[in-house]
Design a protein around this motif. Structure first.
Motif, short mmCIF file in Angstrom:
data_model
loop_
_atom_site.label_atom_id
_atom_site.label_comp_id
_atom_site.label_asym_id
_atom_site.label_seq_id
_atom_site.Cartn_x
_atom_site.Cartn_y
_atom_site.Cartn_z
N GLY A 37 0.83 -1.20 0.00
CA GLY A 37 0.00 0.00 0.00
C GLY A 37 0.86 1.25 0.00
O GLY A 37 2.09 1.17 0.03
N TRP A 76 0.66 0.79 10.18
CA TRP A 76 -0.44 0.82 9.23
C TRP A 76 0.02 1.50 7.96
O TRP A 76 0.80 2.46 8.01
CB TRP A 76 -1.62 1.61 9.81
N ASP A 95 -3.11 4.53 3.90
CA ASP A 95 -4.56 4.54 3.72
C ASP A 95 -5.30 3.91 4.91
O ASP A 95 -6.52 3.95 4.97
CB ASP A 95 -4.95 3.84 2.41
N ASN A 154 -5.66 0.82 5.58
CA ASN A 154 -6.34 -0.41 5.22
C ASN A 154 -5.56 -1.67 5.48
O ASN A 154 -6.10 -2.76 5.41
CB ASN A 154 -6.75 -0.38 3.74
N LYS A 155 -4.26 -1.55 5.72
CA LYS A 155 -3.46 -2.75 5.91
C LYS A 155 -2.49 -2.57 7.08
O LYS A 155 -1.83 -1.55 7.20
CB LYS A 155 -2.67 -3.06 4.64
N GLY A 161 -8.82 -8.28 9.45
CA GLY A 161 -8.46 -7.52 8.25
C GLY A 161 -7.24 -8.05 7.55
O GLY A 161 -6.75 -9.14 7.82
#
Length: 136
Positions: A6, A75, A78, A80-81, A107
């Motif tokens: 990411g 993290w 974004d 998200n990961k 997640g």
């Protein structure tokens, strides 16, 4: 900076003169844009979030009886990961951790083994263990 995990913030250490730049795409990083004040604030908040989650992740790893030592987590920009950095060689324990996290509904998790020399890179694929196993 786009990565296989990411977008992440990076610091330019040195600009290379044109004659020193490689033509090999695998050794080049492409900067998307300069970080905005929003990016910096988001990174700061994600860093605090990671610090707050560290102990909970250590406890999960112990509860799940995964033979790795968590040394850091972060993290992606974004949010998200999650990337877990663990002391271990690449192998089944990294995969076990990623699978257990996915099974718990936590997640998208990348498990990245590190050693005193840095990130452990597999000669076969050069990437970390992701959700559900190793490989890209």
């Amino acid at each position: 900076l786009p990565t296989d995990r990411g977008e992440m913030l990076a610091h330019v250490m040195q600009h290379l003169p044109e004659e020193k730049k490689t033509t090999d795409e695998t050794h080049q990083s492409r900067i998307l844009r300069a970080a905005t004040s929003e990016d910096l604030k988001r990174q700061h908040n994600l860093k605090i979030r990671a610090e707050q989650e560290f102990i909970a992740w250590r406890e999960r790893i112990q509860k799940w009886q995964v033979d790795v030592e968590l040394v850091d987590l972060e993290w992606t920009l974004d949010g998200n990961k999650l990337i877990l950095y663990v002391l271990n060689s690449r192998g089944p324990e990294c995969t076990k951790l990623a699978i257990q996290a996915a099974a718990e509904g936590l997640g998208v998790i990348d498990v990245v083994p590190v050693s005193t020399g840095g990130v452990v890179v597999s000669a076969a694929n050069g990437c970390g263990c992701g959700s559900g196993g190793c490989g890209k």
